[in-house]
Write a protein that holds these residues in place. Structure first.
Motif, short mmCIF file in Angstrom:
data_model
loop_
_atom_site.label_atom_id
_atom_site.label_comp_id
_atom_site.label_asym_id
_atom_site.label_seq_id
_atom_site.Cartn_x
_atom_site.Cartn_y
_atom_site.Cartn_z
N ASP A 85 144.64 22.82 5.25
CA ASP A 85 143.99 23.38 4.06
C ASP A 85 142.61 23.94 4.37
N ASP A 111 146.02 25.92 -1.05
CA ASP A 111 145.85 26.39 -2.43
C ASP A 111 144.62 25.83 -3.13
N ASP A 112 143.66 25.29 -2.39
CA ASP A 112 142.46 24.73 -3.00
C ASP A 112 141.75 25.80 -3.84
N HIS A 116 139.62 29.32 -2.74
CA HIS A 116 140.05 30.66 -3.14
C HIS A 116 139.00 31.36 -4.00
N SER A 243 145.99 35.45 3.05
CA SER A 243 145.97 34.28 2.16
C SER A 243 147.13 34.33 1.17
N ARG A 244 147.39 35.51 0.58
CA ARG A 244 148.48 35.62 -0.36
C ARG A 244 149.81 35.31 0.31
N ARG A 247 150.40 31.63 0.59
CA ARG A 247 150.69 30.95 -0.66
C ARG A 247 152.10 31.28 -1.16
N SER A 248 152.61 32.46 -0.79
CA SER A 248 153.91 32.87 -1.30
C SER A 248 155.06 32.27 -0.51
#
Length: 249
Positions: A85, A111-112, A116, A243-244, A247-248
Motif C-alpha cells: 500500500d 486504495d488508501d 490518493h 494507479s487506476r 485499482r481496477s
C-alpha cells in the motif's frame, strides 16, 4: 549557440521523451510490491537506454517508497522494499541528445484515500504554482518558493523540500559560475526568474512540488517544466494511469 526557438524545441522534446519513459514505467508495472527501490532504479536505467539510448542522467535517479518519500532529494535513505500500500515517487534527470529533462511523478499502490488525495493534489498545487509564476512577471525564486509552501499548507500538506525548482537547459546546467542560489527556486534567490543567464540566454525553469504528511509518514513528488509546455493536467499519464490500473485489477 542554439537559437532561443531551437532551445525551446529541444527542452520540450526532452520532456516529451521523459513523459514517454514514465508511461512505459507504468505500462510495464515496474513499481510493484516486493521490489527494492534500487532494483526499480536499475530497471529504469535499463529501460531509458532501451527506449532512447540514454547513457547518462544529470542527477542521481531517485526512487523512494513509503517513509522514504518524506526525504528531500539530497538525502540518501536506506534502500527499501516496496510494500503493498505504498506511495512511490520517482525523480529522473535523463539527458536526451545533450539536453536535460527533469521529471518527477508519484505512484500509489492500494486504495488508501489519503494517498490518493495526495496523488490528486500534486498536479493541482503544481498548476497553482505555475499560475502564480505567470501572474507575477518579476517573481523571484524566493517568492515562488514561499508561494509553493503556502499552497501546500492550504491543501493540507507540508512542503517537503528545501527548494521548489531550478534552472534547466543544455547539459550540464549544474556547472554554472557565481552564486548558485540564484539558479534555484529557494529562499535567498532574490533575482527575477525571467532574465538571461550568464551566457545571455533566456532562463528556463523546472518547478518541483514535494508534499508530505509527516504524521503518517508518506509524501509525493511532481516535477516538470515551469515556463514551457502544457499544464500538469495534460501530462499525467504515467502516475495516474498506473494507479487506476492497479485499482481496477
Amino acid at each position: 549557440m542554439e537559437s532561443e526557438a531551437d532551445r525551446v524545441v529541444r527542452l520540450l522534446a526532452a520532456q516529451e521523451q521523459a513523459l514517454a519513459l514514465f508511461d512505459e514505467i507504468g505500462a510495464r508495472a515496474l513499481i510493484a510490491p516486493g521490489r527494492s527501490e534500487r532494483q526499480v532504479s536499475d530497471q529504469i536505467r535499463d529501460l531509458a537506454h532501451e527506449m532512447f539510448g540514454v547513457e547518462r542522467h544529470w542527477h542521481k535517479r531517485v526512487v523512494r517508497a513509503g517513509p522514504n518519500t518524506l526525504h528531500p532529494y539530497a538525502d540518501n535513505p536506506p534502500d527499501r522494499l516496496i510494500a503493498e500500500d505504498d506511495v512511490v515517487f520517482i525523480d529522473l534527470g535523463p539527458v536526451f541528445e545533450g539536453w536535460e529533462a527533469d521529471f518527477g511523478r508519484t505512484f500509489v499502490l492500494g486504495d488508501d484515500p489519503a494517498k490518493h488525495r495526495l496523488l490528486a493534489d500534486l498536479p493541482r498545487v503544481f498548476d497553482a504554482g505555475r499560475a502564480y509564476f505567470e501572474a507575477h512577471p518579476d517573481v523571484t525564486g524566493a517568492e515562488l518558493f514561499a508561494e509553493a509552501g503556502r499552497l501546500a499548507t492550504a491543501a493540507g500538506w507540508t512542503f517537503g523540500g528545501p527548494i521548489a525548482g531550478h534552472l534547466v537547459g543544455e547539459f550540464p546546467h549544474a556547472r554554472i559560475p557565481g552564486n548558485k542560489i540564484e539558479y534555484y527556486v529557494a529562499p535567498g534567490s532574490d533575482r527575477p526568474m525571467r532574465r538571461l543567464d550568464h551566457d545571455g540566454r533566456r532562463c528556463h525553469w523546472i518547478l518541483e512540488i514535494h508534499l508530505v504528511d509527516e504524521p503518517h509518514a508518506f509524501g509525493g513528488f511532481f516535477e516538470q517544466l515551469l515556463d514551457l509546455g502544457p499544464s500538469a493536467d495534460t501530462t499525467l499519464l504515467g502516475a495516474q494511469e498506473s494507479s487506476r490500473g492497479r485499482r481496477s485489477r
